[in-house]
Write a protein that holds these residues in place. Structure first.
Motif, PDB file in Angstrom:
ATOM      1  N   SER A 240       4.503  15.708  -8.615  1.00 30.06           N
ATOM      2  CA  SER A 240       4.372  16.156  -7.152  1.00 30.06           C
ATOM      3  C   SER A 240       5.692  16.462  -6.719  1.00 30.06           C
ATOM      4  N   GLU A 241       6.729  15.592  -7.009  1.00 29.32           N
ATOM      5  CA  GLU A 241       7.985  15.815  -6.327  1.00 29.32           C
ATOM      6  C   GLU A 241       8.633  17.211  -7.091  1.00 29.32           C
ATOM      7  N   ALA A 242       8.425  17.464  -8.472  1.00 27.06           N
ATOM      8  CA  ALA A 242       8.844  18.759  -9.112  1.00 27.06           C
ATOM      9  C   ALA A 242       8.315  20.037  -8.351  1.00 27.06           C
ATOM     10  N   ALA A 243       6.805  19.701  -7.865  1.00 25.55           N
ATOM     11  CA  ALA A 243       6.430  20.909  -7.360  1.00 25.55           C
ATOM     12  C   ALA A 243       6.500  21.050  -5.783  1.00 25.55           C
ATOM     13  N   PHE A 244       6.506  20.020  -5.205  1.00 26.87           N
ATOM     14  CA  PHE A 244       6.416  20.086  -3.503  1.00 26.87           C
ATOM     15  C   PHE A 244       7.743  19.206  -2.764  1.00 26.87           C
ATOM     16  N   GLY A 245       8.367  18.477  -3.892  1.00 28.09           N
ATOM     17  CA  GLY A 245       9.140  17.318  -3.252  1.00 28.09           C
ATOM     18  C   GLY A 245      10.625  17.506  -2.752  1.00 28.09           C
ATOM     19  N   GLN A 246      10.873  18.847  -2.662  1.00 32.57           N
ATOM     20  CA  GLN A 246      12.413  18.890  -2.373  1.00 32.57           C
ATOM     21  C   GLN A 246      12.856  18.366  -1.020  1.00 32.57           C
ATOM     22  N   ASN A 247      11.914  18.096  -0.279  1.00 33.04           N
ATOM     23  CA  ASN A 247      12.178  17.326   1.191  1.00 33.04           C
ATOM     24  C   ASN A 247      11.885  16.005   1.197  1.00 33.04           C
ATOM     25  N   GLY A 248      11.495  15.338   0.237  1.00 38.87           N
ATOM     26  CA  GLY A 248      11.138  14.085   0.301  1.00 38.87           C
ATOM     27  C   GLY A 248      10.104  13.459  -0.590  1.00 38.87           C
ATOM     28  N   ASN A 249       9.773  12.204  -0.638  1.00 33.32           N
ATOM     29  CA  ASN A 249       9.077  11.425  -1.627  1.00 33.32           C
ATOM     30  C   ASN A 249       7.607  11.993  -1.624  1.00 33.32           C
ATOM     31  N   PHE A 250       7.165  11.934  -2.682  1.00 27.08           N
ATOM     32  CA  PHE A 250       5.504  11.974  -2.895  1.00 27.08           C
ATOM     33  C   PHE A 250       4.726  10.958  -2.130  1.00 27.08           C
ATOM     34  N   VAL A 251       5.157   9.645  -2.228  1.00 28.01           N
ATOM     35  CA  VAL A 251       4.306   8.427  -1.655  1.00 28.01           C
ATOM     36  C   VAL A 251       5.363   7.686  -0.741  1.00 28.01           C
ATOM     37  N   LYS A 252       4.889   7.023   0.362  1.00 26.79           N
ATOM     38  CA  LYS A 252       5.698   6.215   1.061  1.00 26.79           C
ATOM     39  C   LYS A 252       5.676   4.969   0.654  1.00 26.79           C
ATOM     40  N   TYR A 253       4.133   4.210   0.213  1.00 33.04           N
ATOM     41  CA  TYR A 253       4.060   2.980  -0.109  1.00 33.04           C
ATOM     42  C   TYR A 253       3.029   2.838  -1.511  1.00 33.04           C
ATOM     43  N   TRP A 254       3.788   2.457  -2.559  1.00 38.39           N
ATOM     44  CA  TRP A 254       3.092   2.187  -3.742  1.00 38.39           C
ATOM     45  C   TRP A 254       2.436   0.856  -3.715  1.00 38.39           C
ATOM     46  N   MET A 255       1.232   0.887  -3.658  1.00 40.34           N
ATOM     47  CA  MET A 255       0.632  -0.703  -3.850  1.00 40.34           C
ATOM     48  C   MET A 255      -0.228  -0.558  -5.197  1.00 40.34           C
ATOM     49  N   HIS A 256      -0.139  -1.815  -5.786  1.00 39.27           N
ATOM     50  CA  HIS A 256      -0.648  -1.894  -7.113  1.00 39.27           C
ATOM     51  C   HIS A 256      -1.395  -3.512  -7.160  1.00 39.27           C
ATOM     52  N   ASN A 257      -2.662  -3.303  -7.583  1.00 39.71           N
ATOM     53  CA  ASN A 257      -3.538  -4.591  -7.700  1.00 39.71           C
ATOM     54  C   ASN A 257      -3.202  -5.134  -9.181  1.00 39.71           C
ATOM     55  N   GLY A 258      -3.156  -6.364  -9.384  1.00 46.10           N
ATOM     56  CA  GLY A 258      -3.137  -7.201 -10.871  1.00 46.10           C
ATOM     57  C   GLY A 258      -4.429  -6.952 -11.132  1.00 46.10           C
ATOM     58  N   MET A 259      -4.400  -7.360 -12.563  1.00 44.80           N
ATOM     59  CA  MET A 259      -5.454  -7.267 -13.505  1.00 44.80           C
ATOM     60  C   MET A 259      -6.236  -8.517 -13.333  1.00 44.80           C
ATOM     61  N   VAL A 260      -7.596  -8.024 -13.728  1.00 46.70           N
ATOM     62  CA  VAL A 260      -8.706  -9.235 -13.909  1.00 46.70           C
ATOM     63  C   VAL A 260      -8.248  -9.662 -15.379  1.00 46.70           C
ATOM     64  N   GLU A 261      -8.198 -10.903 -15.540  1.00 46.23           N
ATOM     65  CA  GLU A 261      -7.923 -11.694 -16.825  1.00 46.23           C
ATOM     66  C   GLU A 261      -9.147 -12.650 -17.089  1.00 46.23           C
ATOM     67  N   VAL A 262      -9.481 -12.320 -18.723  1.00 49.31           N
ATOM     68  CA  VAL A 262     -10.295 -13.472 -19.114  1.00 49.31           C
ATOM     69  C   VAL A 262      -9.782 -14.153 -20.288  1.00 49.31           C
ATOM     70  N   LYS A 263      -9.312 -15.395 -19.629  1.00 49.70           N
ATOM     71  CA  LYS A 263      -8.461 -16.416 -20.361  1.00 49.70           C
ATOM     72  C   LYS A 263      -7.273 -15.563 -21.394  1.00 49.70           C
ATOM     73  N   ASP A 264      -6.333 -15.189 -20.756  1.00 50.56           N
ATOM     74  CA  ASP A 264      -5.234 -14.581 -21.353  1.00 50.56           C
ATOM     75  C   ASP A 264      -5.872 -13.381 -22.026  1.00 50.56           C
ATOM     76  N   GLU A 265      -7.030 -12.696 -21.896  1.00 55.50           N
ATOM     77  CA  GLU A 265      -7.188 -11.516 -22.529  1.00 55.50           C
ATOM     78  C   GLU A 265      -7.289 -10.372 -21.517  1.00 55.50           C
ATOM     79  N   LYS A 266      -6.836  -9.245 -21.767  1.00 52.13           N
ATOM     80  CA  LYS A 266      -6.756  -8.295 -20.884  1.00 52.13           C
ATOM     81  C   LYS A 266      -8.186  -7.448 -20.959  1.00 52.13           C
ATOM     82  N   MET A 267      -8.674  -7.196 -19.964  1.00 53.26           N
ATOM     83  CA  MET A 267      -9.885  -6.559 -19.916  1.00 53.26           C
ATOM     84  C   MET A 267      -9.791  -5.119 -19.966  1.00 53.26           C
ATOM     85  N   SER A 268     -10.045  -4.591 -21.036  1.00 49.77           N
ATOM     86  CA  SER A 268      -9.861  -3.062 -21.281  1.00 49.77           C
ATOM     87  C   SER A 268     -11.264  -2.339 -21.746  1.00 49.77           C
TER      88      SER A 268
END
Ligand SMILES: [Zn+2]
Length: 513
Positions: A240-268
């Protein structure tokens, strides 16, 4: 203090300021449709719905776009496995996904574009990236040239040298870390015509194309699971920044949720899902509000343990809110159930059916209720303003409920007009704030009053006044120790679909559904 959001980009909580006043433009990465979605895939959907609800609650107008990835290797593999057309797979799982959203009661997306519907936009943005010097054509493929983009790695904190050192067997790339924007198609794969020959888009590019089309450049919030930070979101930024971002960032706030885990196992999904991880199956066992309560009782950035016990805990917690609301509903319903009853004279020495009086002056109980209301509002807001701490806010809600319960259960508590009024406000407040978590509790409170002379099950419908008359007769019988008669009346009312509950402040009734 206003809202603060933890921004993955800068690794700290920051004051929330939108690009446009009072308007939030938000993009959340959606599912790849080659399987039923899991409880893990449901987390960003429920979390970002809560984020959206809270933003609306505090006065923002929110636009939210979520993509559906319907072009991807896993879909092609699944189609080959089953020996069917790739559209058969995507149609089946898009339908299933939309049904899940419907069951969850989450459907207010401004747009939910599919990658396959965005090919012209995707080709246009790839051409722009090439023109701006950040991508190169190699055979029928187009790669993003990460070495040309100085900010590469800024979201994930990865160093380009380390990424370059990874092993790679793609010889058509200049550097190991370069990623495909366009892939030439192999026989039997879905493909579209492009300036670089027949092929299909790489996974990451669709989100850059969709966000600019539906929301414009510089998004307020971009959300997704923490597993998408690298490479997906890092690549979205680069594109996005290579295409349009000469004047600023693509995103102001990046939010990421944690994973759901089953007894130390990653759910995939790609490793195969157990039946009880599939959202559709869980929604057969638990109402959607229980799933939301389970998810939002943990802060969105923390890992979330998945277990039957946790779901049962959430179910109990939700039942606590519902039972509180029903109690309050009954108490405020008394007023409605006693039209003109204030003039009714009870026989001397008899217990009134309901100890109802017409005081209009606020008494000490309602003053206390208003104090709790004020405190609740402030504490709830400060929890949610602190990076959407729904876990804390739910705790504040339960504290409020137990404080109000303590008042209702006080031996000197009697219902009167001013208390009834404060309890109505309490009820509306709990309903309103529950909606931020996506709970739809109001429907659980109604259905106590019938609507016809004969009920659906064929029994006779009693008017409120007739019910109250029978309750009075029963209380009179009890007062005179005629318990047989009292029980008879209770049974009679039960046969009309009316359940009684004896309380300190009088007898309360409700209609069975
Ligand atoms: Zn994405």
């Amino acid at each position: 203090m206003g809202l603060k959001i933890y921004n993955t980009l800068n690794r700290k909580k920051e004051d929330f300021k939108t690009v446009f006043d009072k308007k939030v433009r938000m993009y959340v990465c959606g599912p790849t449709v080659y399987n039923f979605i899991s409880i893990g895939n449901a987390r960003p959907i429920i979390v970002f719905d809560m984020v959206r609800n809270y933003l609306e609650h505090i006065g923002y107008k929110v636009e939210i776009v979520q993509n559906i990835t319907d072009i991807e290797d896993k879909i092609i593999n699944k189609a080959n496995e089953e020996g069917v057309d790739f559209n058969t797979i995507t149609d089946r799982y898009i339908k299933a996904f939309l049904e899940d959203l419907e069951t969850l009661g989450i459907k207010n997306f401004s747009a939910m574009p599919k990658a396959s519907e965005m090919i012209p936009e995707i080709i246009a943005i790839i051409s722009k990236i090439i023109d701006n010097g950040y991508a190169y054509v190699s055979g029928g493929d187009v790669y993003f040239d990460v070495a040309k983009f100085p900010g590469y790695g800024k979201l994930s904190g990865r160093k380009l040298d380390e990424m370059q050192a990874q092993e790679s067997c793609v010889f058509s790339k200049k550097n190991n870390a370069d990623f495909a924007l366009w892939k030439s198609s192999k026989p039997g794969e879905p493909s579209w015509a492009s300036p670089w020959g027949n092929g299909r888009p790489g996974w990451h590019i669709e989100c850059s194309a969709m966000s600019i089309k539906y929301l414009g450049y510089t998004l307020d919030i971009h959300g997704g699971g923490i597993d998408l930070i690298f490479p997906h979101h890092e690549n979205e930024i680069a594109q996005s920044e290579a295409a349009f971002g000469q004047n600023g960032n693509f995103v102001k706030y990046w939010m990421h949720n944690g994973m759901v885990e089953v007894k130390d196992e990653k759910m995939s999904k790609s490793k195969g899902l157990k039946d009880d991880w599939i959202l559709k199956n869980l929604l057969k066992k638990y109402p959607s509000d229980v799933i939301k309560m389970y998810m939002l009782s943990t802060h969105y950035r923390s890992p979330l343990e998945f277990s039957g016990e946790k779901l049962e805990e959430a179910k109990k917690a939700l039942e606590k809110i519902i039972s509180f609301l029903r109690n309050v509903y009954f108490l405020t319903h008394i007023e409605v159930a006693l039209p003109g009853n204030e003039e009714k004279k009870y026989p001397e020495g008899d217990i009134a059916a309901i100890n109802y009086n017409m005081d209009i002056e606020p008494d000490r109980f309602s003053v206390k209720i208003y104090d709790h209301i004020k405190y609740f509002k402030e504490e709830f807001k400060s929890a949610m303003d602190d990076d959407f701490n729904s876990a804390k806010a739910i705790g504040v809600l339960f504290d409020f409920i137990s404080n109000i319960n303590a008042i209702i259960q006080n031996s000197r508590f009697k219902i009167n007009m001013s208390i009834s009024e404060s309890l109505k406000i309490t009820m509306d407040l709990v309903l309103d704030h529950s909606r931020i978590f996506g709970f739809e509790l109001k429907s659980q409170l109604t259905g106590f009053s019938g609507s016809g002379k004969v009920r659906k099950n064929g029994t006779i419908y009693l008017e409120d006044a007739e019910i109250l008359e029978l309750i009075e007769k029963r209380l009179h019988a009890r007062k005179h120790k005629d318990f047989n008669r009292a029980d008879q009346i209770r049974d009679e009312l039960k046969s009309y679909g009316i359940t009684l509950e004896d309380r300190k402040e009088g007898t309360i009734w409700k209609r069975d559904n």
